[in-house]
Scaffold this active site. Structure first.
Site, mmCIF file in Angstrom:
data_model
loop_
_atom_site.group_PDB
_atom_site.id
_atom_site.type_symbol
_atom_site.label_atom_id
_atom_site.label_comp_id
_atom_site.label_asym_id
_atom_site.label_seq_id
_atom_site.Cartn_x
_atom_site.Cartn_y
_atom_site.Cartn_z
ATOM 1 N N GLU A 49 -38.049 -9.028 6.311
ATOM 2 C CA GLU A 49 -36.919 -8.522 5.534
ATOM 3 C C GLU A 49 -36.339 -9.619 4.646
ATOM 4 O OE1 GLU A 49 -34.019 -6.865 3.667
ATOM 5 O OE2 GLU A 49 -35.302 -5.600 4.934
ATOM 6 N N HIS A 102 -19.444 19.563 29.200
ATOM 7 C CA HIS A 102 -19.783 18.485 30.138
ATOM 8 C C HIS A 102 -20.988 18.931 30.968
ATOM 9 C CE1 HIS A 102 -19.316 15.222 33.034
ATOM 10 N NE2 HIS A 102 -19.479 16.137 33.993
ATOM 11 N N GLY A 155 -35.328 -1.932 6.231
ATOM 12 C CA GLY A 155 -34.371 -0.853 6.038
ATOM 13 C C GLY A 155 -34.695 0.252 7.019
ATOM 14 N N TYR A 156 -34.153 1.448 6.766
ATOM 15 C CA TYR A 156 -34.324 2.489 7.773
ATOM 16 C C TYR A 156 -35.778 2.908 7.942
ATOM 17 C CZ TYR A 156 -34.720 6.336 4.358
ATOM 18 O OH TYR A 156 -35.143 7.180 3.370
ATOM 19 N N GLY A 198 -39.999 -4.901 4.825
ATOM 20 C CA GLY A 198 -38.767 -4.145 4.634
ATOM 21 C C GLY A 198 -38.231 -3.670 5.966
ATOM 22 N N GLY A 202 -42.279 19.277 -0.309
ATOM 23 C CA GLY A 202 -42.198 17.939 -0.862
ATOM 24 C C GLY A 202 -42.575 16.842 0.114
ATOM 25 N N VAL A 203 -42.257 15.617 -0.296
ATOM 26 C CA VAL A 203 -42.548 14.447 0.531
ATOM 27 C C VAL A 203 -41.866 14.562 1.885
ATOM 28 C CG1 VAL A 203 -42.161 11.963 0.734
ATOM 29 C CG2 VAL A 203 -42.979 12.920 -1.425
ATOM 30 N N CYS A 204 -40.638 15.050 1.892
ATOM 31 C CA CYS A 204 -39.879 15.129 3.142
ATOM 32 C C CYS A 204 -40.656 15.886 4.204
ATOM 33 C CB CYS A 204 -38.542 15.812 2.882
ATOM 34 S SG CYS A 204 -37.568 16.109 4.372
#
Length: 481
Positions: A211, A446, A190-191, A188, A48-50
């Site tokens: 924005e 650590h 946004g993220y 935009g 898909g697009v992802c």
């Protein structure tokens, strides 16, 4: 013109080959169903697009930009890397190799599970039948018992800034740039807009973010976004808020900021104003299904819409995130198999791959109060973490939200290096009903950035080692017997 007809039958039909769709197909095969997966691009579209045009390609670009910018930042540590140059043509080949490897893996999984894949555009014709127009112009009539709708989403468009593939691009087109533009305006913040704008600025473009809201990343707590805003300023990114983008003529984007007009130099305009679900051309009325005004399919807790019909992924309410779709898919298939199930995660994490990264899961302090809870908010800085300093990335904080008295972890909000990885610990904690004492007493490696999560938990429990504890009474242990 449609030529000829092909007959297909499937016990379980899955529409869409993205993360939610192929996950549903694989789960169906695991349950012994005869599965047919329909995707517009067939086997070339799985992932898909992802995988092909979103998550994976964007992270490849972001990682390259981060490496280039971080290397230059190590000059004070004695590293000399010479003059920076960017060849986006070579990057496109690199990106294609990554996509090819991952899509090949998904195809192998589907083939190994016995899932059949058919290419074409599907439209339902009745509750148990659909027609698929194949790339060859033929019609395949598909009969099915159950169906999972997983057709995903597409970039939203602005009527006066329609992508032309050259000067005006959507987020997908931005990842296919053959060369680095000198000036870029991203509509935009946004993220998606912040991620793309940050990466291009690091590679050398002059970037302006436009924005409509009063600030960047308006859906995220402002305290978490401040380090990102400061970093954008350091990178030379111009941020215009409370602004509306107008027309793009030549190399000038006209922007309305409050009561003044601003001309923004932009060789390329990237429109990143959100996404909309792909539900408008499926003939859903033939299934007895009606999308909401927002185009979303409002499913039951088990992801069904009616008997024999389920929907998952970006076409359903909630965040349009691949990992949400992955998680919904097996629930939907199990429901169609007759199981009593529900998609009820305690929390869904979200990440912005900005600089620094922002990762958030669970409740903010304000959201906790809105639910009638009494939260304790504990914040520790990244600047005190040895690993963050060796990474040359001391910006940010770890914020832990817990409940007064019980110590239950309600939310974890991380700003800083590897935040996208650290948030998983908070997600597990919320799902399992862990307390701050549980996190504080869990041994962390650590030196790692993840130690700051433990330090925040220690502070919340009233026994911080490297940070001050909140001025609240300590939590009490829960009786877990």
């Amino acid at each position: 013109m449609v030529v000829g007809e092909i007959a297909e039958a499937a016990d379980l039909l899955v529409v869409g080959g993205g993360p939610a769709g192929y996950a549903a197909a694989l789960r169906g095969a695991q349950r012994g169903r005869d599965v047919l997966l329909i995707d517009r691009d067939g086997e070339d579209g799985v992932g898909g697009v992802c995988l092909r045009a979103g998550c994976i390609p964007s992270k490849a670009l972001i990682e390259m930009a981060d490496v280039a910018e971080r290397a230059a930042g190590y000059a004070s540590a004695g590293l000399s890397v010479g003059e920076r140059s960017v060849d986006l043509g070579a990057f496109q080949a690199h990106k294609a190799r990554i996509i090819g490897e991952l899509t090949g893996g998904v195809r192998s999984l589907l083939a190994g599970a016995g899932v059949r894949v058919l290419a074409g555009d599907l439209r339902f014709t009745r509750p148990d039948q659909a027609v698929v127009r194949t790339p060859a112009g033929r019609a395949a009539f598909v009969e099915f018992r159950d169906v999972v709708i997983a057709t995903g989403s597409r970039p939203a468009v602005l009527p006066h800034l329609v992508p032309d593939g050259v000067h005006v691009l959507d987020s997908t087109g931005a990842l296919d740039l053959p060369e680095l533009p000198g000036t870029v305006a991203v509509i935009g913040a946004g993220y998606i807009g912040v991620e793309l704008g940050t990466a291009l600025a690091k590679l050398g473009s002059s970037v302006t973010l436009v924005e409509m809201a009063e600030r960047i990343l308006p859906e995220i707590d402002v305290a978490l976004t401040r380090p990102v805003a400061r970093r954008l300023d350091e990178l030379g990114v111009t941020v215009l808020t409370a602004a509306r983008a107008g027309e793009h003529r030549g190399t000038i984007l006209h922007v309305r900021c409050g009561d003044r007009d601003v001309e923004v130099k932009a060789d390329v305009v990237i429109v990143a104003v959100g996404r909309r679900p792909n539900t408008d051309e499926l003939g859903l009325d033939r299934l007895g299904v009606t999308p909401g005004d927002d185009g979303l399919l409002h499913v039951a807790p088990d992801r069904t819409l009616r008997p024999h019909v389920a929907a998952v992924g970006d076409v359903t309410p909630g965040p349009a995130l691949a990992h949400k779709g992955y998680a919904e898919a097996p629930v939907a298939v199990d429901a169609l198999c007759g199981d009593r199930v529900a998609f009820q995660p305690a929390a869904i994490p979200a990440v912005v791959f900005a600089d620094p990264e922002i990762a958030t899961v669970g409740l903010s302090a304000a959201a906790a109060r809105a639910e009638g809870l009494d939260p304790v908010v504990t914040t520790v800085p990244m600047a005190g973490n040895g690993r963050a300093l060796t990474l040359h990335a001391p910006r940010g904080t770890v914020q832990l939200v817990s409940e007064t008295g019980t110590g239950l972890v309600l939310g974890l909000h991380v700003v800083g290096p590897h935040a996208s990885e650290l948030v998983a610990e908070g997600t597990v904690a919320i799902e399992m009903g862990a307390t701050v004492e549980d996190l504080a007493d869990t041994v962390h490696v650590h030196p790692t950035v993840g130690e700051q999560v433990q330090e925040a938990a220690r502070a919340a429990a009233g026994r911080g080692l490297h940070s001050a504890s909140p001025a609240r009474r300590p939590h009490h242990h829960l009786n877990k017997e």
